[in-house]
Design an enzyme around this catalytic site. Structure first.
Site, PDB file in Angstrom:
ATOM      1  N   HIS A  46     -12.971  -9.970  14.818  1.00 31.31           N
ATOM      2  CA  HIS A  46     -11.623  -9.714  14.174  1.00 31.31           C
ATOM      3  C   HIS A  46     -10.495  -9.817  14.906  1.00 31.31           C
ATOM      4  CE1 HIS A  46      -9.475  -7.383  11.251  1.00 31.31           C
ATOM      5  NE2 HIS A  46      -8.810  -6.766  12.257  1.00 31.31           N
ATOM      6  N   ASN A  69     -19.105  -9.179  13.962  1.00 37.19           N
ATOM      7  CA  ASN A  69     -18.037  -9.983  13.094  1.00 37.19           C
ATOM      8  C   ASN A  69     -16.862 -10.005  14.486  1.00 37.19           C
ATOM      9  OD1 ASN A  69     -16.271 -10.568  11.176  1.00 37.19           O
ATOM     10  ND2 ASN A  69     -15.461  -8.619  11.272  1.00 37.19           N
ATOM     11  N   ARG A  88     -16.035 -12.363   3.088  1.00 33.54           N
ATOM     12  CA  ARG A  88     -16.672 -11.307   2.229  1.00 33.54           C
ATOM     13  C   ARG A  88     -17.149 -10.200   2.745  1.00 33.54           C
ATOM     14  NH1 ARG A  88     -17.775 -13.559  -2.839  1.00 33.54           N
ATOM     15  NH2 ARG A  88     -16.767 -15.843  -2.772  1.00 33.54           N
ATOM     16  N   ARG A 105     -23.232  -9.762  -6.835  1.00 33.18           N
ATOM     17  CA  ARG A 105     -23.346  -9.838  -5.271  1.00 33.18           C
ATOM     18  C   ARG A 105     -24.993  -9.799  -4.677  1.00 33.18           C
ATOM     19  NH1 ARG A 105     -19.874  -6.382  -1.326  1.00 33.18           N
ATOM     20  NH2 ARG A 105     -21.328  -4.627  -1.273  1.00 33.18           N
ATOM     21  N   ASN A 132     -14.186 -20.755  15.509  1.00 30.30           N
ATOM     22  CA  ASN A 132     -15.114 -19.654  16.245  1.00 30.30           C
ATOM     23  C   ASN A 132     -16.556 -20.114  16.366  1.00 30.30           C
ATOM     24  OD1 ASN A 132     -13.889 -17.172  17.500  1.00 30.30           O
ATOM     25  ND2 ASN A 132     -12.939 -17.366  15.421  1.00 30.30           N
ATOM     26  N   ASP A 152     -14.471  -3.675   8.606  1.00 25.41           N
ATOM     27  CA  ASP A 152     -14.140  -3.492  10.097  1.00 25.41           C
ATOM     28  C   ASP A 152     -14.392  -2.480  10.934  1.00 25.41           C
ATOM     29  OD1 ASP A 152     -13.573  -6.325   9.767  1.00 25.41           O
ATOM     30  OD2 ASP A 152     -11.548  -6.017   9.094  1.00 25.41           O
TER      31      ASP A 152
HETATM   32  C1  GRF Z   1     -10.585 -15.666  13.125  1.00 24.73           C
HETATM   33  O1  GRF Z   1      -9.289 -15.223  13.503  1.00 24.73           O
HETATM   34  C2  GRF Z   1     -11.393 -14.312  13.038  1.00 24.73           C
HETATM   35  O2  GRF Z   1     -11.101 -13.450  13.759  1.00 24.73           O
HETATM   36  C3  GRF Z   1     -11.345 -13.779  11.835  1.00 24.73           C
HETATM   37  O3  GRF Z   1     -11.189 -15.025  10.943  1.00 24.73           O
HETATM   38  C4  GRF Z   1     -10.436 -16.127  11.789  1.00 24.73           C
HETATM   39  C5  GRF Z   1     -11.506 -17.162  11.502  1.00 24.73           C
HETATM   40  O4  GRF Z   1     -11.074 -18.469  12.206  1.00 24.73           O
HETATM   41  N1  GRF Z   1     -12.288 -13.073  11.193  1.00 24.73           N
HETATM   42  P1  GRF Z   1     -12.148 -19.552  12.486  1.00 24.73           P
HETATM   43  O5  GRF Z   1     -12.659 -19.955  10.991  1.00 24.73           O
HETATM   44  O6  GRF Z   1     -13.231 -19.179  13.143  1.00 24.73           O
HETATM   45  O7  GRF Z   1     -11.398 -20.791  13.008  1.00 24.73           O
END
Ligand code: GRF
Length: 209
Positions: A113, A111, A95, A69, A18, A149
């Site tokens: 998901h 984020n 985390r 933390r 990503n 989430d």
């Molecule tokens: C993705 O599928 C995202 O939705 C989830 O963790 C994965 C991360 O993949 N939170 P990458 O590290 O971006 O390849």
């Protein structure tokens, strides 16, 4: 006219595909932003190599080097502030973020998901949809709040679950949508078009159908 580019900090613990999709979209001129820094809690995260490839400063901050933390997050916050980050994008960051972090970047943490929230929150969302026998799953980009989430949803994209899917094939199809949805959400934020109203995120300049 010089276009204003917002500065993003990306937090990643794993592969970083990503991160790479966001960096590519920025390089194609699709998102008026700049990734100012990539931070990882995992020295082995491939995201660090991807950052390097794109010439993005990257740093590992090891939670185990801090007494709790709160101290770890104080270090994260100061790195992000030093880099003058305006938006924090969690991209496979494994985390939960704490109170101090949430207060510091209120309304400015996103984020991604791999499911249609509120279905299948937490880890193993792809497996969850398969095990449940869902016919449709998908992708959610959301602002981060203090739940798991649970924050206000910015973009969702549906992905069909096919008869022969296993976790890998479904995740692959979900990834394809992630790589479009995350840069798009960041673009909308950078353009100042996202307005959080309670649980809802209004996209300014968009007419409802
Ligand atoms: C993705 O599928 C995202 O939705 C989830 O963790 C994965 C991360 O993949 N939170 P990458 O590290 O971006 O390849």
């Amino acid at each position: 006219m010089v276009e204003k580019r917002i500065r993003i900090g990306v937090l990643a613990s794993g592969s970083g595909t990503n991160l790479e999709a966001i960096a590519n979209a920025i390089e194609r001129g699709e998102v008026p932003a700049e990734i100012a820094i990539v931070l990882s809690d995992n020295p082995k995260a491939f995201a660090l190599q991807r950052a390097k490839k794109h010439g993005i400063p990257a740093k590992v901050i090891l939670p185990s080097e801090f007494s709790d933390r709160r101290e770890y997050e104080t270090a994260l916050i100061s790195e992000l502030k030093r880099a003058e980050v305006e938006l924090v994008a969690l991209a496979g960051y494994m985390r939960l973020v704490g109170q101090e972090f949430l207060v510091e970047f209120k309304g400015r943490i996103m984020n991604i998901h791999p499911a249609l929230l509120p279905s299948y929150p937490g880890t193993h969302a792809v497996r969850g949809a398969l095990q449940y026998g869902a016919k449709v799953s998908g992708v959610t980009v959301h602002f981060v709040d203090d739940g798991i989430d649970t924050g206000p949803i910015i973009i969702q994209r549906a992905v069909p679950v096919l008869e022969n899917d296993d976790e890998e094939s479904l995740h692959q199809r979900i990834h394809e949508q992630e790589y479009k949805a995350y840069p798009e959400a960041i673009r909308l934020f950078a353009e100042g078009r996202l307005k959080i109203e309670g649980r809802r995120v209004r996209v300014l300049g968009e007419t409802s159908s």
